[in-house]
Every structure is written in structure tokens, then in C-alpha cells.
Enzyme design. Structure first.
Site, PDB file in Angstrom:
ATOM      1  N   GLU A   8       0.820  -1.216   0.000  1.00 35.39           N
ATOM      2  CA  GLU A   8       0.000   0.000   0.000  1.00 35.39           C
ATOM      3  C   GLU A   8       0.857   1.272   0.000  1.00 35.39           C
ATOM      4  O   GLU A   8       0.865   2.053   0.954  1.00 35.39           O
ATOM      5  CB  GLU A   8      -0.955   0.004   1.201  1.00 35.39           C
ATOM      6  CG  GLU A   8      -1.991  -1.095   1.142  1.00 35.39           C
ATOM      7  CD  GLU A   8      -2.976  -1.047   2.305  1.00 35.39           C
ATOM      8  OE1 GLU A   8      -4.082  -1.606   2.163  1.00 35.39           O
ATOM      9  OE2 GLU A   8      -2.637  -0.459   3.357  1.00 35.39           O
ATOM     10  N   GLU A  61      -6.611  -7.746  -0.867  1.00 32.36           N
ATOM     11  CA  GLU A  61      -7.222  -7.756   0.463  1.00 32.36           C
ATOM     12  C   GLU A  61      -8.708  -7.445   0.316  1.00 32.36           C
ATOM     13  O   GLU A  61      -9.078  -6.340  -0.078  1.00 32.36           O
ATOM     14  CB  GLU A  61      -6.563  -6.719   1.384  1.00 32.36           C
ATOM     15  CG  GLU A  61      -5.085  -6.969   1.642  1.00 32.36           C
ATOM     16  CD  GLU A  61      -4.466  -5.923   2.558  1.00 32.36           C
ATOM     17  OE1 GLU A  61      -5.227  -5.165   3.203  1.00 32.36           O
ATOM     18  OE2 GLU A  61      -3.220  -5.856   2.633  1.00 32.36           O
TER      19      GLU A  61
END
Length: 646
Positions: free
Chosen positions: A142, A313
Site C-alpha cells: 500500500e 485484500e
């Protein structure tokens, strides 16, 4: 499409690993991501690697039949490294280090950290590059999360000055381009230029825009360094990065071009709570997420991966990081998974296998409770796995006839100079996307550097810095082009376009925005069945407007293939404009309302109900001449999916 899970063997006793792996496979999962936060266990002391535990974890997971996605651990540099090399820390706007104790505490510009990152990535690649159990690698985790794209550290300052010198060549050229004569901001040397942070009042907008460009380039350079470190040892094994939702702080297109496949982290409920939607919208979709949140990002990241994308995710229950964290409605995890499949995903991986009973994410749900009892969501995952097996493999590349042009730099420009607090580029794009999806459209995302000739309709929510070349490419595409407010209003250095907005587009749209105003978000200007908010342009033109406000002021203008909207339109106006252009191109539209969404993939049509009420699908099937495959009912309830064949 494969189903997987994120797993942290270092969080659990080794005696649990074998049972965990076997239960993953029994659930229908085939991939597992590990390693992305494990640097302190891989290298507990400088230069002293402990691979044994990771070797055993990989062996156990692989023996159970799981394919492994191995993450590079660079999102969490360990304490010993930060103590030894404090220059690695990212810094706030005042140049103060953002301290150890969470994650993402490094500066992308740190030369020391680039060397350390390259070292640990090369060591991992040499250890596991030839292991057939590793079927994909993930760089870092991320990028930019927690506002870490920008850093006012010494290395960033030095690199920014070098970047400016490379771009402008001479300081005189920079002064002229930026317009530094304003407020006596002129420079005599590149070494005088600091990041545009912590100034008394608003920093120069051109300075700020170049700083955003530079910071974005640093992310792409850092990612390329990791790929270069991996490649000699891993060969053709795919490499991904897990991007985030509603995150525009760096330009994802250059990073996406470096990857084999793009993935993103889908948290529909968390982002619903965090984002701009009004209270009534948040309450209506509290347990389902906004009907267009996941689809928007699936389509965006499909483009980012060149047609290959997945979800690294997927939210399986309440998260821990939003202001409020409700549980998904029954069926929603299955719906989100099937929606990813319908949009072309090759992977959905759930976060996480087991809820951690300690540390920052202990309230984030997983597929198992902290006491290792299965969460109720496992039933949905098992059903999804069985349904995907019945549907069979599907690698079809379905291309839409409609595209939405998305531009990160446009977001930065409006963030720097919004001219009204409620002017939000991401929200404007999302409104246009919602308008398309409510009409049953499949949507491709494109960048300003892509080919425009593949589409019948191109929607440009806003593109402030349009070049003459881009205008010519749009004109020659043969598509109907719908342009949102402020398009063509600025130059590449964030000055007002010569001849006023829409700048170079005046060659195809004979109009000029001579006066603009932003409005309080509670104020609206009404027309026949629609309203506009936030932004209003006053136009000089001999064209007859397509739509007027009740006051008589024109707000939508067309000339040939081009349509320009000189205000922030509501969904009613967006759909009215779209319907005209879709009809011209013989594209069938259908009004789906607020809660129902469709997606076509390889001869199938998937229908998703995000709303609180049952929805009849019989009329829908008749209208689109489809045969229902599942379920064998005339309605679908909240969180349910209907599948049709065409």
C-alpha cells in the site's frame, strides 16, 4: 478466478501452521500471501538472516497445495535499522521525523533506504526466486498509505531540486514558467528552492504541482528499484503491488506499467464511512457498501494492470480503522467476490486468515476469530468457491464501448486550487461513473496517454490541462466525447489557459467560460428535472445550449461529437446527457435505479443487489433477452447475485 487469504505465520505458534494450511484448502482457497511485514523476523540483527522459520512456513503451506504470494517486507523497516539510519524516516511538513511505532515510516527519497530495500529484496529473491511454490511477488504494501507519499526530509529536498533542474534546465525558465514575479518569489539558483510546505499562507500553485509530480515520480522510481532487484532471481514470476481505494496521492499509471498484474485492497464498508457521501447514503448502504465503490476500483485497476488485476485484500467483516465499523450484511462477501470475478479479476484474497488478538489491528475481523473458531463468513466463501468451480475458467477480455478518462494530475490540481472546498475530483469522477453504471454500462478506464479510438463514448469528468494534441486525438477518435467542468481551464504549470477555458478545446467547442463561481454545498441551481451544485461557469457562445437552468442560463453545450458541461451536474443531468450520446451510438441503456448493478463477462450477465429491498429480475431478463442461470427465483434480496446467460 483463484481465492486466497492473507496470512501471518510469524504471528502464530508453529504448531498451528499445518492445521491452518489444511483448513485453507478445505475452504476452497488456493493462494496465500505472506511476508510483507516480516522484516524484523527475517533479519533480526543487521546482516544476520533467519530464513528457517519462513522456509518451514512456505514448505507447510505448499505441501497443503497452496500457491504463495511473497511480499517484500519494506513497508516496515525494523527498529535496529531506523536507530542506525535515522535519515530514513519520512518527515512532516516542518521537517520533523514521523517516528517509529507503526508502519510506512520511510521516505521514498531516502538514498540509504533505497540501498537497504534493494539489499533485503535481493536477499529474499535469491533465497526463494527458484522456489516453485512462490507463484507471485508483491512489492512493499500500500504505497503512500498514512499520507507518506510526500516527505520533507533532506534527501527529498536535494532530489526535488535535481528534478526541477532536469525539467527546466535554467532557473530563468522556471521563474518564467511558474510566474514567480508574483509576491517576489523569484529564485536565482535551484539550491534556493525548498518543498512548498509550512509556508505562512498558500504556497505557489505551480511550485506545489511540481512537488506533487516529483513525489509521485519517487514512488514509481522506488517500485522500479524493487522490480529490478527481484527480476534476476525470479525471472518471469509475476510481480504485483496492492494499491488502495480512493487514493490519488501518486500517479498509479507509471507504477502499474511496471507490474505483471495490478491488485488492490477492497474495503467497501470502511471507505463508505470515510468518504464524502451524505448521511442518508451511508445509512442506506451501511452494511453493503456503495453500489459503485468496488466496481469503480475493479475497472480502474484492470486498466492499471493492462487487463490483469485482482483483489489482494477483501474485507470479510468489520474493519478497525473507520469512524464506525459495521459488519457486512449476510451474502455481501460472496457478492463482492463475484463482482470482482464479473469485472475480470483473476484473484480475490481475503484479509486476514485469523483475527489477531494483539496490536493495532486486533479489532479487524478475519476468516477465523482470535480463538480460532471459524467466522460465519466462511460459509459464504465456501459457497463462492463451489459456484466459481461450476462456472469454470474464464479468461475472456471483454471490452466496453464506453470509457472514462481518469487523471491523477487533475486530482492534484483541484486539491491545490479547488476554488471551493467542495470541488473534489475523485467525487466528480465517481458521479460520472455512477451515472454510467445506473444505465447498465460496462466501463473501461483510460489514461490521457491511451488510445482513444477503441470506444464509442468517452467520458472526461474533468481534464484541466488539455493539450492541442489531446484535443486532436479526441476529435479523431470517432467517439462522442463528454467533458465535465473546468476541462481545459489550466496550463501544465497551473496558470489560466490562454483565451480562457476550455483552452485548446475551443477549436472544437466554440465557447468560452468568462466567469466562474463556486457555491456552498447546500446551495443548488435547478433545471427541468435536475440540479447543479458546487461549481457554475458562465459561458459566452453562439451555440444553443442543450440544457438550461430555470434561470435561463445554459449549462450543457454540444458541437459535433463534443459535449461540454459548464457546472457540476447531479446524477439526473449526467444520465440525461449520457442517454443522448449512447442513443446516437446505438448503445442500449437500461435504468437500474440506485441499488442494482450489472456486469457482463464472456456471455454472462451478473446482477448485484446492494439495496435494502428485494428487486425483481424477471423484467430485467426479458428486457435484455437473457436466460437466468442462478438463482431460480424472480427476485434477489440484499447481498444476492443473479447470473444470466445471453
Amino acid at each position: 478466478m483463484k481465492l486466497g487469504v492473507c496470512y501471518y505465520p510469524e504471528h502464530w505458534p508453529e504448531t498451528m501452521w499445518k492445521d491452518d494450511a489444511e483448513r485453507m484448502r478445505a475452504l476452497g482457497l488456493s493462494t496465500v500471501r505472506i511476508g510483507e511485514f516480516a522484516w524484523s523476523r527475517i533479519e533480526p540483527e543487521p546482516g544476520k538472516y533467519d530464513w528457517n522459520w519462513l522456509d518451514r512456513a512456505i514448505d507447510i503451506l505448499s505441501a497443503a497445495g497452496l500457491e504463495i504470494i511473497l511480499g517484500t517486507p519494506t513497508a516496515t523497516p525494523p527498529k535496529w535499522l531506523m536507530d542506525r539510519e535515522p535519515s530514513i524516516y519520512c518527515c512532516d511538513e516542518f521537517g520533523r521525523p514521523r517516528k517509529f511505532g507503526s508502519r510506512r515510516h520511510y521516505s521514498f527519497s531516502s538514498q540509504v533506504y533505497r540501498r537497504e530495500s534493494q539489499r533485503i529484496v535481493e536477499a529474499m529473491a535469491e533465497r526463494y526466486g527458484g522456489n516453485p511454490a512462490i507463484t507471485m511477488w508483491q512489492t512493499d504494501n500500500e504505497y503512500g498509505c498514512h499520507d507518506t507519499v510526500e516527505s520533507n526530509d533532506n534527501d527529498a529536498q536535494v532530489a526535488f531540486r535535481h528534478w526541477l533542474k532536469q525539467k527546466y534546465g535554467s532557473i530563468d525558465v522556471l521563474n518564467e514558467a511558474w510566474g514567480t514575479v508574483f509576491w517576489s518569489q523569484e529564485y536565482s539558483d535551484f539550491e534556493q528552492i525548498d518543498p512548498p510546505l509550512a509556508t505562512v499562507t498558500e504556497a505557489h500553485p505551480a511550485h506545489r504541482l511540481d512537488w506533487r509530480r516529483f513525489s509521485s515520480d519517487q514512488v514509481a522510481d522506488y517500485n522500479q528499484m524493487q522490480i529490478d532487484a527481484l527480476t534476476p532471481a525470479i525471472g518471469a514470476t509475476p510481480v504485483t503491488h496492492n494499491f488502495m481505494g480512493h487514493f490519488n496521492q501518486f500517479d498509479h499509471f507509471p507504477v502499474g506499467a511496471q507490474l505483471s498484474i495490478a491488485t488492490w485492497d477492497s474495503y467497501p464498508l470502511g471507505f463508505l464511512e470515510q468518504t464524502w457521501w451524505p448521511r442518508e447514503t451511508k445509512l442506506r448502504f451501511m452494511r453493503t457498501g456503495h453500489p459503485d465503490f468496488a466496481g469503480f476500483h475493479h475497472d480502474l485497476y484492470r486498466r492499471m494492470g493492462g487487463g490483469r488485476f485482482g483483489v489482494m485484500e477483501q474485507q470479510p467483516g468489520p474493519v478497525n480503522w473507520a469512524a464506525y465499523n459495521p459488519a457486512p450484511a449476510p451474502g455481501m462477501v460472496k457478492l463482492w467476490t463475484l463482482e470482482a470475478f464479473a469485472h475480470g479479476a483473476s484473484l480475490v484474497s481475503y484479509f486476514r486468515w485469523r483475527q489477531a488478538p494483539f496490536a493495532q489491528e486486533q479489532m479487524h475481523a478475519g476468516l477465523n476469530r482470535p480463538d480460532n473458531v471459524p467466522s460465519p463468513v466462511q460459509r459464504e466463501i465456501r459457497e463462492t468457491s463451489e459456484l466459481l468451480a461450476r462456472l469454470g475458467p474464464d479468461d475472456a477480455d471483454d471490452k466496453s464501448r464506453v470509457a472514462l478518462l481518469f487523471d491523477y494530475e487533475a486530482d492534484w490540481l483541484f486539491d491545490i486550487q479547488p476554488q471551493g472546498q467542495s470541488f473534489n475530483y475523485a467525487r466528480l469522477c465517481f458521479d460520472f461513473y455512477t451515472g454510467l453504471r445506473k444505465l447498465g454500462m460496462d466501463v473501461d478506464f483510460i489514461s490521457r496517454n491511451d488510445t482513444y479510438t477503441d470506444y464509442d463514448v468517452i467520458v472526461v469528468p474533468s481534464l484541466p490541462g488539455v493539450s492541442e494534441n489531446e484535443v486532436a486525438r479526441l476529435r479523431d477518435s470517432g467517439a462522442a466525447v463528454i467533458l465535465g467542468p473546468r476541462t481545459g481551464s489550466k496550463t501544465a504549470v497551473l496558470s489560466i489557459s490562454e483565451g480562457l477555458a476550455p483552452g485548446p478545446l475551443q477549436a472544437v467547442l466554440p465557447l468560452k467560460a468568462h466567469y466562474v463561481e463556486s457555491m456552498h454545498p447546500t446551495h443548488q441551481e435547478s433545471g427541468a428535472g435536475f440540479s447543479v451544485r458546487h461549481w457554475l461557469e458562465h459561458i459566452e457562445s453562439e451555440l444553443e445550449p442543450d440544457f438550461r437552468l430555470d434561470s435561463g442560463q445554459g449549462i450543457v453545450w454540444s458541437a459535433g461529437a463534443f459535449t461540454y458541461i459548464s457546472a457540476w451536474p447531479d446524477i439526473g443531468l449526467i444520465t440525461a446527457i449520457l442517454l443522448r450520446r449512447l442513443e446516437e451510438k446505438s448503445i442500449t441503456a437500461i435504468d437500474l435505479g440506485d441499488d442494482l448493478r450489472l456486469r457482463r463477462r464472456n456471455g454472462r450477465v451478473f446482477a448485484f443487489n446492494y439495496g435494502p429491498d428485494d428487486i425483481s429480475i424477471t423484467k430485467l431478463a426479458d428486457t435484455l433477452d437473457m436466460r437466468q442461470i442462478a438463482p431460480k427465483t424472480s427476485t434477489i434480496g440484499t447481498g444476492e447475485v443473479a447470473i444470466f446467460s445471453v
